[in-house]
Design a protein around this motif. Structure first.
Motif, PDB file in Angstrom:
ATOM      1  N   PRO A 273     -29.597  33.938  64.181  1.00 26.61           N
ATOM      2  CA  PRO A 273     -30.405  34.139  65.247  1.00 26.61           C
ATOM      3  C   PRO A 273     -29.739  34.323  66.615  1.00 26.61           C
ATOM      4  O   PRO A 273     -29.055  33.670  66.704  1.00 26.61           O
ATOM      5  CB  PRO A 273     -31.813  33.670  64.593  1.00 26.61           C
ATOM      6  N   GLU A 274     -30.067  35.119  67.373  1.00 25.89           N
ATOM      7  CA  GLU A 274     -29.507  35.481  68.301  1.00 25.89           C
ATOM      8  C   GLU A 274     -30.164  34.818  69.431  1.00 25.89           C
ATOM      9  O   GLU A 274     -31.715  33.652  70.024  1.00 25.89           O
ATOM     10  CB  GLU A 274     -30.169  37.117  69.182  1.00 25.89           C
ATOM     11  N   GLY A 275     -29.524  33.702  70.004  1.00 31.82           N
ATOM     12  CA  GLY A 275     -29.920  32.200  70.907  1.00 31.82           C
ATOM     13  C   GLY A 275     -30.095  31.082  70.744  1.00 31.82           C
ATOM     14  O   GLY A 275     -29.858  29.722  70.820  1.00 31.82           O
ATOM     15  N   ALA A 276     -29.690  30.945  69.116  1.00 28.92           N
ATOM     16  CA  ALA A 276     -29.820  30.036  68.293  1.00 28.92           C
ATOM     17  C   ALA A 276     -28.933  28.876  69.122  1.00 28.92           C
ATOM     18  O   ALA A 276     -28.038  29.255  68.429  1.00 28.92           O
ATOM     19  CB  ALA A 276     -30.272  30.658  66.951  1.00 28.92           C
ATOM     20  N   ARG A 277     -28.853  27.696  69.351  1.00 28.67           N
ATOM     21  CA  ARG A 277     -27.721  26.228  69.472  1.00 28.67           C
ATOM     22  C   ARG A 277     -27.285  26.160  67.745  1.00 28.67           C
ATOM     23  O   ARG A 277     -27.048  25.430  67.688  1.00 28.67           O
ATOM     24  CB  ARG A 277     -28.653  25.697  70.173  1.00 28.67           C
ATOM     25  N   ASP A 278     -28.903  25.727  66.803  1.00 22.76           N
ATOM     26  CA  ASP A 278     -28.539  25.465  65.721  1.00 22.76           C
ATOM     27  C   ASP A 278     -29.482  25.893  64.348  1.00 22.76           C
ATOM     28  O   ASP A 278     -30.041  26.298  64.271  1.00 22.76           O
ATOM     29  CB  ASP A 278     -29.563  24.027  65.492  1.00 22.76           C
TER      30      ASP A 278
END
Length: 295
Positions: free
Chosen positions: A100-105
């Motif tokens: 997912p766009e922008g997901a850090r985890d």
């Protein structure tokens, strides 16, 4: 050495990144008596000497850079179950589902296909600390009754592997770079973490070869092969010419109609005792290759 360009990595329908088609090299083709040796492999019913599954893992880092950024090398995983073996220089391709766009985890599906669509390996990759278990950690280890083991009769879950001190040298790295299909400048010219970093296939060598050597010598003459591999960057990446202490344990044992196998975990700590990387592996041994099955 030229790094793989972004233009070589394409976006497919459904948000899937596709790496370029490459020809993974059977680097152990001259290892007589191994599954990589054509004479031995064909005698055991395979099409030819097999490319080690760890070699295919080197297809992924350029695609991970596009999917996850360089953070994957610090806190990322690659978890693969090997389904079909390939032989020397058969064209293969790595695929990574976009997070997912922008997901850090995040954790996503990954796989390797031969050019004709045959599935070579499948599993997961992650960055950060996603809630889901990796593909191999969620795989049941008790699917088969271990029964009476012959090759692995002295191997038990919970057994500890002898701690070993290991350094993946630049000489080893350069040998790998001579045949690697996916190149990163960080493998030889230094990296954001200072020293050059180890390739995924190098991770497997560092976390496997020396730690298993003593146990392997006690199993008698039996041809082994990788069934599944997961590497985890905990405080990564592993660096070239840096000393590490590798420890490990046997997780499970079992057998299939053609093989006996065990799962094990290893970990590499640096000179300060900090955990840098971990690995889970399924190691199989061909029953037809062992004198213990020559009744």
């Amino acid at each position: 050495m030229t790094q793989v360009s972004d233009s070589e990595i394409t976006v497919r329908d459904g948000g899937v990144l596709a790496g370029p088609i490459r020809q993974s090299v059977n680097t152990a083709i001259n290892a007589k008596g191994s599954i990589h040796d054509t004479a031995t492999a064909t005698k055991l019913g395979l099409r030819g000497g097999t490319v080690a599954g760890s070699i295919h893992m080197d297809l992924f880092p350029p695609v991970f850079l596009k999917a996850f950024g360089q953070r994957w090398f610090e806190r990322g995983t690659l978890s693969l179950y090997f389904i079909n073996a390939t032989i020397d220089r058969e064209p293969v391709q790595a695929f990574v589902k976009l997070p997912p766009e922008g997901a850090r985890d995040a954790q996503v599906d990954v796989w390797v296909d031969r050019e004709d669509g045959m599935r070579v390996a499948e599993g997961s990759a992650s960055v950060g600390n996603p809630l889901e278990q990796t593909a191999l950690l969620r795989r049941p280890l008790d699917r088969f009754d271990p029964g009476e083991l012959r090759i692995l009769k002295d191997v038990k879950p919970g057994d500890s592997l002898q701690p070993v001190d290991v350094t993946y040298t630049m000489a080893q790295q350069k040998e790998r770079l001579g045949v690697i299909t996916e190149k990163l400048d960080w493998y030889e010219k230094g990296s954001p973490w200072g020293a050059p970093i180890v390739t995924p296939a190098g991770y497997v060598n560092l976390l496997y070869a020396k730690s298993i050597a003593t146990m392997r010598a006690n199993l008698g003459k039996a041809v082994g092969l990788f069934g599944a591999i997961e590497i985890r960057n905990i405080n990564g990446p592993l660096k070239v010419d840096q000393p590490y202490r590798v420890t490990g344990d046997i997780v499970a044992t079992g057998q299939s109609p053609k093989t006996e196998y065990f799962w094990f975990e290893t970990a590499a700590n640096d000179a300060d005792g900090k955990r840098v990387a971990e690995m889970r592996m399924l190691l199989r041994f061909m029953k037809a290759s062992s004198p213990r099955y020559q009744d």
